[in-house]
Design a protein around this motif. Structure first.
Motif, PDB file in Angstrom:
ATOM      1  N   GLY A 115       0.793  -1.228   0.000  1.00 33.26           N
ATOM      2  CA  GLY A 115       0.000   0.000   0.000  1.00 33.26           C
ATOM      3  C   GLY A 115       0.821   1.272   0.000  1.00 33.26           C
ATOM      4  N   ASN A 116       2.042   1.214   0.550  1.00 32.23           N
ATOM      5  CA  ASN A 116       2.844   2.437   0.611  1.00 32.23           C
ATOM      6  C   ASN A 116       4.203   2.298  -0.084  1.00 32.23           C
ATOM      7  OD1 ASN A 116       4.165   0.788   2.412  1.00 32.23           O
ATOM      8  ND2 ASN A 116       3.468   1.874   4.235  1.00 32.23           N
ATOM      9  N   MET A 117       4.302   1.377  -1.007  1.00 36.44           N
ATOM     10  CA  MET A 117       5.583   1.171  -1.698  1.00 36.44           C
ATOM     11  C   MET A 117       5.987   2.406  -2.498  1.00 36.44           C
ATOM     12  SD  MET A 117       5.563  -2.751  -3.100  1.00 36.44           S
ATOM     13  CE  MET A 117       4.323  -2.354  -4.335  1.00 36.44           C
ATOM     14  N   ILE A 118       5.067   2.909  -3.304  1.00 35.39           N
ATOM     15  CA  ILE A 118       5.394   4.053  -4.161  1.00 35.39           C
ATOM     16  C   ILE A 118       5.734   5.268  -3.323  1.00 35.39           C
ATOM     17  CG2 ILE A 118       4.396   5.697  -5.807  1.00 35.39           C
ATOM     18  CD1 ILE A 118       2.910   3.338  -7.075  1.00 35.39           C
ATOM     19  N   THR A 119       4.932   5.494  -2.280  1.00 35.13           N
ATOM     20  CA  THR A 119       5.168   6.647  -1.407  1.00 35.13           C
ATOM     21  C   THR A 119       6.548   6.601  -0.772  1.00 35.13           C
ATOM     22  OG1 THR A 119       2.840   7.009  -0.924  1.00 35.13           O
ATOM     23  CG2 THR A 119       4.396   7.698   0.757  1.00 35.13           C
ATOM     24  N   THR A 120       6.941   5.438  -0.258  1.00 31.45           N
ATOM     25  CA  THR A 120       8.248   5.308   0.393  1.00 31.45           C
ATOM     26  C   THR A 120       9.376   5.458  -0.624  1.00 31.45           C
ATOM     27  OG1 THR A 120       7.264   3.831   2.031  1.00 31.45           O
ATOM     28  CG2 THR A 120       9.662   3.829   1.864  1.00 31.45           C
ATOM     29  N   ALA A 121       9.196   4.866  -1.801  1.00 29.64           N
ATOM     30  CA  ALA A 121      10.224   4.997  -2.841  1.00 29.64           C
ATOM     31  C   ALA A 121      10.381   6.453  -3.265  1.00 29.64           C
ATOM     32  CB  ALA A 121       9.855   4.127  -4.043  1.00 29.64           C
ATOM     33  N   GLU A 122       9.259   7.157  -3.423  1.00 29.58           N
ATOM     34  CA  GLU A 122       9.321   8.578  -3.800  1.00 29.58           C
ATOM     35  C   GLU A 122      10.026   9.395  -2.727  1.00 29.58           C
ATOM     36  OE1 GLU A 122       5.427  10.003  -4.696  1.00 29.58           O
ATOM     37  OE2 GLU A 122       5.361   9.068  -6.686  1.00 29.58           O
ATOM     38  N   HIS A 123       9.814   9.023  -1.448  1.00 32.64           N
ATOM     39  CA  HIS A 123      10.472   9.773  -0.370  1.00 32.64           C
ATOM     40  C   HIS A 123      11.989   9.593  -0.454  1.00 32.64           C
ATOM     41  CE1 HIS A 123      10.298  12.111   3.283  1.00 32.64           C
ATOM     42  NE2 HIS A 123      11.124  11.264   3.882  1.00 32.64           N
ATOM     43  N   ALA A 124      12.424   8.382  -0.792  1.00 32.25           N
ATOM     44  CA  ALA A 124      13.864   8.140  -0.936  1.00 32.25           C
ATOM     45  C   ALA A 124      14.445   8.986  -2.068  1.00 32.25           C
ATOM     46  CB  ALA A 124      14.122   6.653  -1.191  1.00 32.25           C
ATOM     47  N   ILE A 125      13.720   9.058  -3.184  1.00 34.93           N
ATOM     48  CA  ILE A 125      14.175   9.890  -4.306  1.00 34.93           C
ATOM     49  C   ILE A 125      14.197  11.360  -3.898  1.00 34.93           C
ATOM     50  CG2 ILE A 125      13.597  10.686  -6.633  1.00 34.93           C
ATOM     51  CD1 ILE A 125      14.652   7.864  -6.679  1.00 34.93           C
ATOM     52  N   ALA A 126      13.151  11.790  -3.187  1.00 34.32           N
ATOM     53  CA  ALA A 126      13.098  13.182  -2.721  1.00 34.32           C
ATOM     54  C   ALA A 126      14.269  13.498  -1.803  1.00 34.32           C
ATOM     55  CB  ALA A 126      11.772  13.437  -1.997  1.00 34.32           C
ATOM     56  N   MET A 127      14.620  12.553  -0.938  1.00 34.25           N
ATOM     57  CA  MET A 127      15.755  12.757  -0.031  1.00 34.25           C
ATOM     58  C   MET A 127      17.070  12.853  -0.809  1.00 34.25           C
ATOM     59  SD  MET A 127      14.749  12.919   3.170  1.00 34.25           S
ATOM     60  CE  MET A 127      15.564  12.106   4.519  1.00 34.25           C
ATOM     61  N   MET A 128      17.187  12.088  -1.887  1.00 35.83           N
ATOM     62  CA  MET A 128      18.385  12.182  -2.721  1.00 35.83           C
ATOM     63  C   MET A 128      18.530  13.585  -3.301  1.00 35.83           C
ATOM     64  SD  MET A 128      18.244   8.503  -4.692  1.00 35.83           S
ATOM     65  CE  MET A 128      19.170   9.144  -6.062  1.00 35.83           C
ATOM     66  N   PHE A 129      17.431  14.132  -3.826  1.00 33.67           N
ATOM     67  CA  PHE A 129      17.457  15.496  -4.366  1.00 33.67           C
ATOM     68  C   PHE A 129      17.783  16.508  -3.262  1.00 33.67           C
ATOM     69  CE2 PHE A 129      14.927  14.022  -8.101  1.00 33.67           C
ATOM     70  CZ  PHE A 129      15.709  14.595  -9.092  1.00 33.67           C
ATOM     71  N   ALA A 130      17.119  16.325  -2.108  1.00 28.64           N
ATOM     72  CA  ALA A 130      17.300  17.288  -1.012  1.00 28.64           C
ATOM     73  C   ALA A 130      18.744  17.321  -0.538  1.00 28.64           C
ATOM     74  CB  ALA A 130      16.374  16.918   0.147  1.00 28.64           C
ATOM     75  N   VAL A 131      19.372  16.126  -0.462  1.00 31.96           N
ATOM     76  CA  VAL A 131      20.765  16.050  -0.006  1.00 31.96           C
ATOM     77  C   VAL A 131      21.709  16.566  -1.093  1.00 31.96           C
ATOM     78  CG1 VAL A 131      22.625  14.449   0.616  1.00 31.96           C
ATOM     79  CG2 VAL A 131      20.347  14.155   1.601  1.00 31.96           C
ATOM     80  N   ALA A 132      21.443  16.190  -2.352  1.00 35.36           N
ATOM     81  CA  ALA A 132      22.336  16.597  -3.443  1.00 35.36           C
ATOM     82  C   ALA A 132      22.338  18.104  -3.644  1.00 35.36           C
ATOM     83  CB  ALA A 132      21.934  15.890  -4.738  1.00 35.36           C
ATOM     84  N   ARG A 133      21.179  18.752  -3.428  1.00 32.88           N
ATOM     85  CA  ARG A 133      21.074  20.186  -3.670  1.00 32.88           C
ATOM     86  C   ARG A 133      20.960  21.003  -2.385  1.00 32.88           C
ATOM     87  NH1 ARG A 133      20.258  21.233  -9.097  1.00 32.88           N
ATOM     88  NH2 ARG A 133      20.977  23.287  -8.427  1.00 32.88           N
ATOM     89  N   GLN A 134      21.110  20.335  -1.227  1.00 32.27           N
ATOM     90  CA  GLN A 134      21.068  21.010   0.086  1.00 32.27           C
ATOM     91  C   GLN A 134      19.818  21.881   0.231  1.00 32.27           C
ATOM     92  OE1 GLN A 134      25.159  22.454   1.327  1.00 32.27           O
ATOM     93  NE2 GLN A 134      25.573  22.077  -0.855  1.00 32.27           N
ATOM     94  N   ILE A 135      18.708  21.352  -0.205  1.00 32.14           N
ATOM     95  CA  ILE A 135      17.481  22.146  -0.288  1.00 32.14           C
ATOM     96  C   ILE A 135      16.988  22.642   1.079  1.00 32.14           C
ATOM     97  CG2 ILE A 135      15.020  22.004  -0.898  1.00 32.14           C
ATOM     98  CD1 ILE A 135      15.886  20.288  -3.311  1.00 32.14           C
ATOM     99  N   PRO A 136      16.906  21.787   2.128  1.00 33.52           N
ATOM    100  CA  PRO A 136      16.395  22.298   3.416  1.00 33.52           C
ATOM    101  C   PRO A 136      17.234  23.442   3.973  1.00 33.52           C
ATOM    102  CG  PRO A 136      16.399  19.910   3.393  1.00 33.52           C
ATOM    103  CD  PRO A 136      17.167  20.342   2.191  1.00 33.52           C
TER     104      PRO A 136
END
Length: 532
Positions: A99-120
């Protein structure tokens, strides 16, 4: 009487409605899970318990769960359920892994972007009135190598999304075959050290087990490529957080994104406060869509089990689909009857169990049939045992369980043969299911028979001599015991013979004694079977 389910955590109203629509009585108390004493007090009233993460299903609560048959966790993690205690109690524990596979996978991708671009950090700086454009120099994902540890359901989605971002994906997963890896478009890595050496980004998607705990410990972290970025949206405890913090401070690791921590709720952690770290409070499954999906899924799964016996996504019992449950129902009954016969006939400890499946029986869900057979054996000692608890009890007793499969070999389209071994002997029985859906015993001790199975039966062994049928009929008739079905069998004329009688009522001890006193019978054994 309709099954009754308690929902002790916050679950979607749509899930409540599913239970109601399926004819299941629902008690929706979304804050009850926080009150363990109250939960322990009332849990005995319910057949099912639907939870999220707030409810802790402890051994104490399970002790009071006298009617509980299934626990459904809306989500993947079941750390809040004592699964060993539940298994011993015979309670199925289900989760909702899809039920939450896509959501969790998307969060991992989002974290990759956030870390790579220091977004927070860049966002906080900008909103503070600073304009530190040169400070936040990022890194592109395109062309980088992503190392995925665990390429199962969620990890597989991450691989797919990463390939869409034009990343080179390498995956370490002992269960990932070459053919599946090729289909996914990823490079399968046999040695974790190679992944650590090559990856620009590493993301983890494995459960926390003894084998995966600290899979990125101090030693493995030291093997990573300089400038690597590490993402963990799977489970706390997979990464040595203190060792990672040191490598972040030294610059060997360029950044990290963590959604899960070794201790949660995480109010303090070695990673907190480091400028190149992005942290979220276990948000992997926290989207409206995912929470709705897992709530609906757990309601459907629990309803299916309580109403039809179908088992999906169980952690302590083989899954049986609704379609399988329809076809296998008579065979599961047969397996239980075979086990019940052996259990009632065997007075000494069982050392080993072998279950042979022939023909159509060999093509079925053998894990479920195994559980039913072992449960049938164990019920002679403990009537509370079921398909969930029986394998646990057998394992505790050191009983070795094995199976044998074979193609159709005889008259029947398929059959099951159960053989057990004790310290001094072996005992066997075989059965099949006729076209009318009724289980039958077809062989005992190697002697062929054709016996209908009833609630009350009598098993006798004797030397093949005249007068056995007359003695049985006369003695039972004089005692008011009516015979519904009578089956005889022998190995050869004058050799060992058996009789299996289906009678209308339980055999009184006095009548069994009278049969033994005739001197004609080596054994007279009353048997009982649950044929409902």
């Amino acid at each position: 009487m309709a099954p009754k389910v308690l929902i002790s955590d916050k679950l979607s109203p749509a899930a409540v409605q599913i239970f109601k629509d399926r004819g299941i009585e629902v008690d929706f108390q979304p804050d009850l899970g926080k009150d363990k004493d109250k939960l322990a007090e009332i849990i005995g009233q319910y057949d099912g318990l639907a939870i999220r993460s707030a409810t802790k299903v402890t051994e104490k609560i399970l002790e009071n769960a006298t009617n509980l048959k299934v626990i459904g966790r809306a989500g993947i993690g079941t750390d809040n359920v004592d699964k060993e205690a539940a298994s011993k109690k015979g309670v199925i524990v289900m989760n909702t892994p899809f039920g939450n596979m896509i959501t969790t996978a998307e969060h991992a991708i989002a974290m990759m972007f956030a870390v790579a671009r220091q977004i927070p950090e860049a966002s906080a700086s900008t909103q503070a009135g600073k304009w530190e454009k040169s400070k936040f120099m990022g890194s592109e994902l395109t062309g980088k190598t992503l190392g995925v540890i665990g390429a199962g359901n969620i990890g597989g989605i991450v691989c797919d999304r990463a390939r869409g971002l034009k990343m080179k994906v390498i995956a370490y997963d002992p269960f990932l075959g070459e053919e599946k890896a090729d289909k996914m478009g990823v490079e399968k890595i046999e040695d974790l050290d190679e992944l650590l050496k090559r990856a620009d980004f590493i993301t983890l998607h494995v459960p926390l087990t003894d084998q995966t705990r600290n899979i990125l410990g101090k030693e493995n972290l030291a093997k990573t490529k300089k400038g690597v970025r590490i993402i963990n949206c799977a489970r706390g405890g997979l990464v040595d957080e203190e060792a990672l913090a040191e490598l972040l401070k030294s610059g060997h690791v360029a950044g990290a994104g963590f959604d899960v921590f070794s201790k949660e709720p995480a109010t303090e952690n070695p990673l907190f406060g480091l400028p190149n770290v992005v942290c979220t409070p276990h948000l992997g499954a926290a989207t409206t869509e995912a929470q709705e999906n897992v709530a609906l899924q757990v309601a459907e799964q629990m309803s299916d089990y309580l109403l039809t016996g179908a088992v999906q996504n169980a952690l302590n019992m083989p899954s049986v689909t609704a379609e399988e449950a329809k076809v296998m129902g008579p065979w599961i009954k047969l397996a239980g009857h075979l086990g019940a016969f052996i259990g009632q006939m065997t007075d000494e400890p069982i050392k080993a169990i072998n279950i042979l499946y022939d023909g159509v029986a060999a093509e079925m869900n053998l894990d479920a049939l195994n559980c039913a057979t072992v449960a049938g054996i164990m019920k002679s000692v403990n009537p509370e045992v079921n398909m969930v608890s029986a394998p646990v009890i057998a394992k505790e007793r050191g009983i070795k369980i094995s199976t044998t499969n074979q193609d159709k070999t005889g008259t029947f389209d398929g059959y099951i043969k159960l053989t057990i071994a004790t310290e001094t002997r072996e005992r066997s029985i075989a059965g099949t299911v006729f076209s009318d859906g009724k289980p039958r015993f077809i062989q005992i001790k190697g002697i062929n028979i054709d016996a209908e199975i009833g609630s009350h039966m009598i098993y006798t062994t004797n030397e093949d001599v005249p007068g056995i049928i007359g003695t049985l009929g006369k003695t039972l008739g004089e005692s008011g015991v009516n015979i519904a079905n009578f089956t005889l069998g022998r190995k050869q004329a004058g050799g060992e013979a058996i009789a299996l009688l289906y009678v209308d009522a339980e055999l009184p001890d006095a009548v069994a004694a009278k049969l033994k006193d005739t001197g004609l019978f080596r054994q007279v054994r009353p048997l009982a079977f649950d044929v409902a």
